[in-house]
Design a protein around this motif. Structure first.
Motif, PDB file in Angstrom:
ATOM      1  N   ALA A  23      10.573   1.383 -26.693  1.00  0.00           N
ATOM      2  CA  ALA A  23      11.986   1.192 -27.210  1.00  0.00           C
ATOM      3  C   ALA A  23      11.986   2.469 -28.259  1.00  0.00           C
ATOM      4  N   LEU A  24      11.163   2.796 -29.134  1.00  0.00           N
ATOM      5  CA  LEU A  24      11.427   3.723 -29.982  1.00  0.00           C
ATOM      6  C   LEU A  24      11.677   5.342 -29.257  1.00  0.00           C
ATOM      7  N   LEU A  25      10.750   5.654 -28.287  1.00  0.00           N
ATOM      8  CA  LEU A  25      11.136   6.846 -27.532  1.00  0.00           C
ATOM      9  C   LEU A  25      11.902   6.839 -27.005  1.00  0.00           C
ATOM     10  N   ASP A  26      12.445   5.735 -26.241  1.00  0.00           N
ATOM     11  CA  ASP A  26      13.780   5.943 -25.319  1.00  0.00           C
ATOM     12  C   ASP A  26      14.995   6.116 -26.391  1.00  0.00           C
ATOM     13  N   HIS A  27      14.897   5.529 -27.647  1.00  0.00           N
ATOM     14  CA  HIS A  27      15.876   5.480 -28.717  1.00  0.00           C
ATOM     15  C   HIS A  27      16.045   7.118 -29.171  1.00  0.00           C
ATOM     16  N   HIS A  28      15.046   7.468 -29.415  1.00  0.00           N
ATOM     17  CA  HIS A  28      14.988   8.924 -30.041  1.00  0.00           C
ATOM     18  C   HIS A  28      15.023  10.047 -28.905  1.00  0.00           C
ATOM     19  N   ALA A  29      14.574   9.966 -27.834  1.00  0.00           N
ATOM     20  CA  ALA A  29      14.460  10.826 -26.730  1.00  0.00           C
ATOM     21  C   ALA A  29      16.109  11.020 -26.120  1.00  0.00           C
ATOM     22  N   ALA A  30      16.948   9.968 -26.445  1.00  0.00           N
ATOM     23  CA  ALA A  30      18.314   9.855 -25.966  1.00  0.00           C
ATOM     24  C   ALA A  30      18.592  10.421 -24.449  1.00  0.00           C
ATOM     25  N   GLY A  31      17.545   9.936 -23.584  1.00  0.00           N
ATOM     26  CA  GLY A  31      17.968  10.483 -22.073  1.00  0.00           C
ATOM     27  C   GLY A  31      16.996  11.989 -21.716  1.00  0.00           C
ATOM     28  N   ARG A  32      16.330  12.436 -22.808  1.00  0.00           N
ATOM     29  CA  ARG A  32      15.384  13.503 -22.568  1.00  0.00           C
ATOM     30  C   ARG A  32      13.917  13.173 -22.039  1.00  0.00           C
ATOM     31  N   VAL A  33      13.492  11.938 -22.083  1.00  0.00           N
ATOM     32  CA  VAL A  33      12.322  11.469 -21.430  1.00  0.00           C
ATOM     33  C   VAL A  33      12.412  10.294 -20.849  1.00  0.00           C
ATOM     34  N   THR A  34      11.636  10.061 -19.778  1.00  0.00           N
ATOM     35  CA  THR A  34      11.717   8.941 -18.892  1.00  0.00           C
ATOM     36  C   THR A  34      10.735   8.182 -19.446  1.00  0.00           C
ATOM     37  N   VAL A  35      10.865   6.652 -20.058  1.00  0.00           N
ATOM     38  CA  VAL A  35      10.014   6.092 -20.551  1.00  0.00           C
ATOM     39  C   VAL A  35       9.869   4.734 -19.990  1.00  0.00           C
ATOM     40  N   ARG A  36       8.403   4.333 -19.549  1.00  0.00           N
ATOM     41  CA  ARG A  36       7.984   2.977 -19.042  1.00  0.00           C
ATOM     42  C   ARG A  36       7.028   2.505 -20.065  1.00  0.00           C
ATOM     43  N   SER A  37       6.821   1.298 -19.803  1.00  0.00           N
ATOM     44  CA  SER A  37       5.600   0.351 -20.357  1.00  0.00           C
ATOM     45  C   SER A  37       5.219  -0.482 -19.323  1.00  0.00           C
ATOM     46  N   ALA A  38       3.879  -0.866 -19.595  1.00  0.00           N
ATOM     47  CA  ALA A  38       3.275  -1.923 -18.961  1.00  0.00           C
ATOM     48  C   ALA A  38       1.990  -2.376 -19.436  1.00  0.00           C
ATOM     49  N   GLY A  39       1.726  -3.722 -19.128  1.00  0.00           N
ATOM     50  CA  GLY A  39       0.252  -4.450 -19.425  1.00  0.00           C
ATOM     51  C   GLY A  39      -0.623  -4.566 -18.696  1.00  0.00           C
ATOM     52  N   SER A  40      -1.993  -4.165 -18.877  1.00  0.00           N
ATOM     53  CA  SER A  40      -3.129  -4.554 -17.916  1.00  0.00           C
ATOM     54  C   SER A  40      -3.024  -6.112 -17.760  1.00  0.00           C
ATOM     55  N   ALA A  41      -2.851  -6.841 -18.548  1.00  0.00           N
ATOM     56  CA  ALA A  41      -2.595  -8.313 -18.535  1.00  0.00           C
ATOM     57  C   ALA A  41      -1.436  -8.811 -18.969  1.00  0.00           C
ATOM     58  N   PRO A  42      -0.046  -8.928 -18.425  1.00  0.00           N
ATOM     59  CA  PRO A  42       1.159  -8.957 -19.187  1.00  0.00           C
ATOM     60  C   PRO A  42       1.263 -10.467 -19.798  1.00  0.00           C
ATOM     61  N   ALA A  43       1.891 -10.611 -20.773  1.00  0.00           N
ATOM     62  CA  ALA A  43       2.155 -11.716 -21.511  1.00  0.00           C
ATOM     63  C   ALA A  43       3.272 -12.530 -20.824  1.00  0.00           C
ATOM     64  N   GLU A  44       3.630 -13.485 -21.316  1.00  0.00           N
ATOM     65  CA  GLU A  44       4.759 -14.425 -20.763  1.00  0.00           C
ATOM     66  C   GLU A  44       6.119 -13.552 -21.082  1.00  0.00           C
TER      67      GLU A  44
END
Length: 135
Positions: A23-44
């Motif tokens: 969320a922070l990178l997406d906010h600061h990058a303002a479209g200049r970077v594609t950002v994704r996140s994931a978990g090896s064992a995602p929570a609920e």
């Protein structure tokens, strides 16, 4: 036009650190970077304290949810940033990997999560300056 760099943030549950970083990178990058996140064992769901401290910065995580880590997501990324997922993160040759040692916000209250958020924010801004130098 140059390709937009893609960054993948990975932690175990994708409920705290990686969500804040994305969320922070997406906010600061303002479209200049594609950002994704994931978990090896995602929570609920996303940690409520994480949601609250991000809301203090005007970043709404209410529509976000923990996502499973996929091989495709790693292959698509230019930079993979792991946060305490150890050997669960797949490693592909030719990718840039960074491991950020960060406290886990799981089970912590807002006052304990704020410094983690601020630490992530500093790291994200430094990464952004590196990936997308300001002209």
């Amino acid at each position: 036009m140059a390709d937009i760099p893609e960054v993948l943030f990975v932690c175990v549950h994708n409920a705290g650190r990686s969500q804040m970083a994305a969320a922070l990178l997406d906010h600061h990058a303002a479209g200049r970077v594609t950002v994704r996140s994931a978990g090896s064992a995602p929570a609920e769901s996303i940690n409520p304290a994480v949601r609250e401290v991000m809301g203090e910065l005007g970043l709404d995580l209410s529509k976000e949810y923990p996502k499973p880590l996929t091989t495709e997501a790693v292959q698509a990324a230019d930079v993979v940033i792991t946060m305490g997922c150890g050997d669960a993160c797949p490693v592909f040759p030719g990718k840039r990997y960074l491991d950020w040692q960060l406290a886990d916000p799981a089970g912590k209250g807002v006052d304990d999560v704020r410094p983690i958020r601020d630490d992530i924010d500093r790291r994200v801004q430094a990464l952004l300056a590196e990936l997308v130098p300001t002209p």
